[in-house]
Design a protein around this motif. Structure first.
Motif, mmCIF file in Angstrom:
data_model
loop_
_atom_site.group_PDB
_atom_site.id
_atom_site.type_symbol
_atom_site.label_atom_id
_atom_site.label_comp_id
_atom_site.label_asym_id
_atom_site.label_seq_id
_atom_site.Cartn_x
_atom_site.Cartn_y
_atom_site.Cartn_z
ATOM 1 N N ARG A 152 0.903 -1.193 0.063
ATOM 2 C CA ARG A 152 0.083 -0.030 0.063
ATOM 3 C C ARG A 152 0.622 1.047 -0.005
ATOM 4 N NH1 ARG A 152 -2.425 0.482 4.910
ATOM 5 N NH2 ARG A 152 -3.792 2.253 3.851
ATOM 6 N N MET A 153 2.169 1.177 0.007
ATOM 7 C CA MET A 153 2.969 2.249 0.166
ATOM 8 C C MET A 153 3.016 2.800 -1.352
ATOM 9 S SD MET A 153 4.759 3.597 2.619
ATOM 10 C CE MET A 153 6.355 4.083 2.242
ATOM 11 N N PRO A 155 4.357 4.750 -4.456
ATOM 12 C CA PRO A 155 5.483 4.464 -5.273
ATOM 13 C C PRO A 155 6.537 5.910 -4.962
ATOM 14 C CG PRO A 155 4.070 3.802 -6.693
ATOM 15 C CD PRO A 155 3.246 4.234 -5.708
ATOM 16 N N ALA A 156 5.928 6.775 -4.946
ATOM 17 C CA ALA A 156 6.512 8.155 -4.670
ATOM 18 C C ALA A 156 7.232 8.145 -3.505
ATOM 19 C CB ALA A 156 5.731 9.303 -4.672
ATOM 20 N N LEU A 157 6.696 7.498 -2.375
ATOM 21 C CA LEU A 157 7.533 7.504 -1.126
ATOM 22 C C LEU A 157 8.707 6.522 -0.964
ATOM 23 C CD1 LEU A 157 4.598 7.521 1.362
ATOM 24 C CD2 LEU A 157 5.934 9.448 0.793
ATOM 25 N N ARG A 158 8.736 5.364 -1.935
ATOM 26 C CA ARG A 158 9.937 4.288 -1.916
ATOM 27 C C ARG A 158 11.043 5.049 -2.134
ATOM 28 N NH1 ARG A 158 8.020 -0.840 -1.493
ATOM 29 N NH2 ARG A 158 5.955 -1.259 -1.473
ATOM 30 N N LEU A 186 8.733 -1.283 4.291
ATOM 31 C CA LEU A 186 7.785 -0.364 3.730
ATOM 32 C C LEU A 186 8.690 0.630 2.511
ATOM 33 C CD1 LEU A 186 6.022 1.368 6.793
ATOM 34 C CD2 LEU A 186 5.264 -0.473 5.096
ATOM 35 N N GLY A 187 9.892 0.114 2.298
ATOM 36 C CA GLY A 187 10.787 0.718 1.105
ATOM 37 C C GLY A 187 11.449 2.027 1.429
ATOM 38 N N LEU A 188 11.534 2.374 2.605
ATOM 39 C CA LEU A 188 12.268 3.537 3.119
ATOM 40 C C LEU A 188 13.447 3.190 3.627
ATOM 41 C CD1 LEU A 188 9.598 5.130 5.564
ATOM 42 C CD2 LEU A 188 9.745 5.435 3.117
ATOM 43 N N GLN A 265 0.951 -0.829 9.324
ATOM 44 C CA GLN A 265 -0.260 -0.354 8.442
ATOM 45 C C GLN A 265 -0.514 1.019 8.816
ATOM 46 O OE1 GLN A 265 -1.913 -1.437 5.921
ATOM 47 N NE2 GLN A 265 -1.958 -3.915 6.252
ATOM 48 N N MET A 266 -0.404 1.286 10.209
ATOM 49 C CA MET A 266 -0.677 2.730 10.719
ATOM 50 C C MET A 266 0.557 3.595 10.207
ATOM 51 S SD MET A 266 1.350 5.018 13.030
ATOM 52 C CE MET A 266 2.091 3.729 14.202
#
Length: 281
Positions: A152-153, A155-158, A186-188, A265-266
């Motif tokens: 649900r992340m 793509p712009a945040l990854r 979460l891709g960070l 999720q939060m």
């Protein structure tokens, strides 16, 4: 005649050992000395067997009525023994384990400072409570929830960099901690290296050398973030890329327990609600 407290505790411990030697099968009486362990016992269906908890346990709501027996540094040994626990669950940093064992109280030490450690803890806890299948299901659900959160992340945040503060004094979650593993899922990209430890206290100047795109942490300590020397220049502060969490959400994030997937999720919900940045990286 008043029996000295220590002598009374020894007698209680001996009686407990005698009952076990006679093959008695008392109803399990459990004390937990960490919020994550309280939550895990309840998630495995044994909330009703809890007779005492540490002062920081708050979930599920039903446990808040239970006797509080102190915390990590100041567990109330005498009170724990008078609760007649058949087993005390505690973490590796608790000072209570050795003292309780001397008094004949069975203890089990459980460590869950990483995702792998959490899964091992749940399996071991499930075995000790006679719930191996339920523990396996819980582990599988955590993995599924983490995968769902990652999916649900946006793509712009990854690939964006992140700093996660977990307490006063600039205590941070490094990339090697369970929180660091969650944000990585979460891709960070965590700006706090695992070489500093799991939850190191950092020099605030470190963030000036490696400025994060995002900052996550407790609202109570980050409310005046721009007042920290030099931090008003950080991209995350200038562009309001801040996930400021209230006490309930911070507890969810900072406890390595069965709600790990819910915490992920939060975080996704919080990050998706951030204002768009002025210019993408």
């Amino acid at each position: 005649m008043r029996v000295p407290a220590v002598a009374l505790l020894v007698v209680l411990g001996l009686l407990s050992g005698f009952a076990m030697a006679q093959g008695a099968q008392p109803v399990p009486r459990i004390v937990t000395l960490a919020p994550s362990l309280t939550e895990a016992v309840c998630a495995l269906g044994h909330c009703e067997q809890l007779v005492g908890i540490d002062r920081h346990s708050t979930w599920p709501a039903s446990v808040q009525a239970l006797p509080k027996v102190g915390g990590l540094e100041d567990a109330q040994i005498e009170r724990i023994v008078t609760l007649r626990p058949s087993l005390v669950f505690l973490g590796p940093r608790s000072r209570a384990g050795e003292r309780l064992q001397v008094l004949g109280v069975p203890v089990m030490m459980l460590d869950a400072r990483t995702h792998a450690g959490l899964k091992r803890m749940l399996v071991k806890l499930g075995d000790s409570l006679g719930e191996p299948a339920r523990a396996a299901e819980l582990v599988a659900r955590i993995d599924a929830d983490l995968d769902a959160a990652a999916g649900r992340m946006p793509p712009a945040l990854r690939g964006r960099t992140v700093y996660v503060e977990v307490g006063a004094g600039s205590s941070a979650a490094s990339e090697k901690s369970f929180i660091g593993e969650t944000v990585a899922k979460l891709g960070l990209v965590n700006v706090v290296s695992g070489e500093l430890g799991l939850f190191p206290k950092i020099n605030p100047e470190m963030l000036l050398r490696r400025p994060p795109d995002l900052i996550i942490g407790p609202r109570a300590t980050l409310a005046n973030l721009a007042d920290r020397p030099g931090w008003s220049t950080l991209p995350a502060v200038r562009q309001r890329q801040l996930c400021l969490l209230d006490t309930e959400r911070m507890d969810l994030l900072s406890r390595p327990g069965p709600r790990l997937g819910e915490a992920a999720q939060m975080l996704v919900e919080c990050l998706k609600a951030l204002p768009p940045v002025n210019s993408p990286r």
